[in-house]
Design a protein around this motif. Structure first.
Motif, PDB file in Angstrom:
ATOM      1  N   VAL B 126       0.806  -1.219   0.000  1.00 19.88           N
ATOM      2  CA  VAL B 126       0.000   0.000   0.000  1.00 19.88           C
ATOM      3  C   VAL B 126       0.841   1.272   0.000  1.00 19.88           C
ATOM      4  N   VAL B 127       2.076   1.196   0.489  1.00 22.23           N
ATOM      5  CA  VAL B 127       2.899   2.399   0.562  1.00 22.23           C
ATOM      6  C   VAL B 127       3.208   2.894  -0.845  1.00 22.23           C
ATOM      7  N   LYS B 128       3.601   1.947  -1.719  1.00 22.85           N
ATOM      8  CA  LYS B 128       3.896   2.340  -3.090  1.00 22.85           C
ATOM      9  C   LYS B 128       2.619   2.545  -3.906  1.00 22.85           C
ATOM     10  N   ARG B 129       1.634   1.659  -3.658  1.00 21.07           N
ATOM     11  CA  ARG B 129       0.452   1.661  -4.516  1.00 21.07           C
ATOM     12  C   ARG B 129      -0.492   2.821  -4.223  1.00 21.07           C
ATOM     13  N   TYR B 130      -0.666   3.158  -2.958  1.00 20.73           N
ATOM     14  CA  TYR B 130      -1.627   4.214  -2.609  1.00 20.73           C
ATOM     15  C   TYR B 130      -1.002   5.347  -1.807  1.00 20.73           C
ATOM     16  N   ASN B 131       0.310   5.376  -1.740  1.00 20.19           N
ATOM     17  CA  ASN B 131       1.001   6.431  -1.004  1.00 20.19           C
ATOM     18  C   ASN B 131       0.632   6.469   0.473  1.00 20.19           C
ATOM     19  N   PHE B 132       0.334   5.298   1.074  1.00 18.21           N
ATOM     20  CA  PHE B 132       0.151   5.238   2.515  1.00 18.21           C
ATOM     21  C   PHE B 132       1.475   5.590   3.178  1.00 18.21           C
ATOM     22  N   ALA B 133       1.396   6.002   4.435  1.00 17.72           N
ATOM     23  CA  ALA B 133       2.605   6.448   5.108  1.00 17.72           C
ATOM     24  C   ALA B 133       3.243   5.361   5.955  1.00 17.72           C
ATOM     25  N   GLY B 134       2.625   4.167   6.016  1.00 16.11           N
ATOM     26  CA  GLY B 134       3.140   3.142   6.909  1.00 16.11           C
ATOM     27  C   GLY B 134       2.695   3.424   8.338  1.00 16.11           C
ATOM     28  N   VAL B 135       3.093   2.542   9.245  1.00 22.54           N
ATOM     29  CA  VAL B 135       2.629   2.695  10.621  1.00 22.54           C
ATOM     30  C   VAL B 135       3.805   3.003  11.530  1.00 22.54           C
ATOM     31  N   GLY B 136       3.666   4.014  12.342  1.00 23.04           N
ATOM     32  CA  GLY B 136       4.599   4.265  13.435  1.00 23.04           C
ATOM     33  C   GLY B 136       5.987   4.662  13.014  1.00 23.04           C
TER      34      GLY B 136
END
Lengths: 126, 211
Positions: B126-136
């Motif tokens: 999801v980080v690459k695909r939807y630009n999520f920021a990851g957790v923590g």
């Protein structure tokens, strides 16, 4: 080897490159810059020592010229192929041992002198 | 109203524009395209122009398509694309077998849209695909949550994950349209068109240029 079609598009850049003399770090150059003031256009001269040439032989090739103006060091970065650059005149060739003479920044006055490069030996022409 | 050409992405370069600014550009080989079929309201119920681009060998062309090309009097083409209502606005008529070039449709300074297929990225998180920021955080004892998606929903109500929740999966390889790219340069002698900015897809991929 770049794609032939891209080379066609960049042909004008290769043409523009020819109007510049050979110059490298350590040389003193006079850059003629086109400046637009409203409707009018004039040419400003900027003379100083070339301290680096970046990304040579690419579209984005640029060079940095340093001079000391009223005791303040000034550095300007020029894109070599920019249409705003009317031309570059080689004023004096300098003998330096590196491609990027950043050490000039820490020197003032007599210490910032650069020896002149004389003769037309191979290293002078590239 | 799509009026366009089929082309091939050649690659990127940069040009200086009139203000002396350096602009990143993409070079596209656009056309020449050949009109292979003209659809009218009488025969097909709508108006469109079908065009072909790129050569292919006859032996590699399916028999039904060979017949189609024979009918239009052209050699087999690699790519066929239909442009709906093409020429209706300007009242230009296109005839089967007619060649359409860059200069017929585009001029410098115009804004065009480019359609292509984006580069396939495979199965991505999801980080690459939807630009999520990851957790923590990355440090302070944190160990396996750096690129995690986080929570995907609430608990006993609704007791399910909503449809369309963004998760990891196949990325890229989609049809992508980039709008309003400026035509910086046209070189008719080589059928080249140079547009500002990037366009989807790898070099040598087929793309559409629309106006």
């Amino acid at each position: 080897m770049r794609n032939q079609f891209i080379q066609m598009v960049e042909a004008s850049n290769a043409e523009a490159r020819k109007k510049f003399p050979e110059f490298r770090a350590g040389d003193t150059v006079n850059v003629r810059v086109r400046i637009k003031e409203g409707e009018k256009e004039r040419i400003q001269q900027y003379q100083g020592v070339v301290i680096q040439r970046k990304n040579p032989n690419t579209n984005g090739e640029s060079f940095t010229v340093r001079k000391v103006s009223n005791g303040v060091g000034v550095e300007r970065i020029f894109p070599l192929l920019s249409p705003n650059i009317d031309g570059v005149d080689l004023v004096r060739r300098g003998k330096v041992r590196r491609a990027r003479i950043y050490y000039l920044r820490g020197r003032m006055g007599k210490a910032a002198r650069i020896k002149e490069r004389r003769g037309n030996y191979a290293s002078a022409t590239k | 109203m799509p009026i366009g050409l089929i082309g091939k992405k050649i690659g990127m370069t940069s040009l200086f524009n009139a203000d002396g600014r350096s602009v990143a550009c993409t070079v596209i080989q656009a056309g020449p395209c050949v009109v292979t079929q003209v659809k009218t309201e009488d025969t097909d119920g709508y108006r469109a122009v079908q065009m072909g681009f790129g050569e292919r060998k006859e032996k590699n062309t399916p028999k039904p398509l060979q017949g189609h090309f024979k009918k239009s009097g052209t050699t087999p083409k690699r790519k066929l694309v239909e442009f709906r209502n093409m020429g209706v606005e300007t009242e230009t008529t296109y005839e089967v077998g007619q060649e359409v070039n860059v200069t017929d449709l585009f001029e410098e300074g115009q804004f065009v849209d480019v359609v292509g297929t984006s580069k396939g990225k495979g199965f991505q998180g999801v980080v690459k695909r939807y630009n999520f920021a990851g957790v923590g955080q990355a440090t302070h004892g944190q160990h396996n949550r750096l690129r995690a998606p986080g929570s995907i929903g609430a608990s006993s109500y609704p007791s399910r994950v909503f449809k369309g929740m963004r998760m990891a999966g196949r990325m890229g390889g989609n049809r992508v349209k980039v709008k309003n790219l400026r035509v910086e340069k046209i070189m008719p002698e080589a059928n080249l068109i140079v547009v500002s900015g990037a366009i989807p897809g790898a070099n040598n991929s087929t793309i559409l240029i629309q106006r």
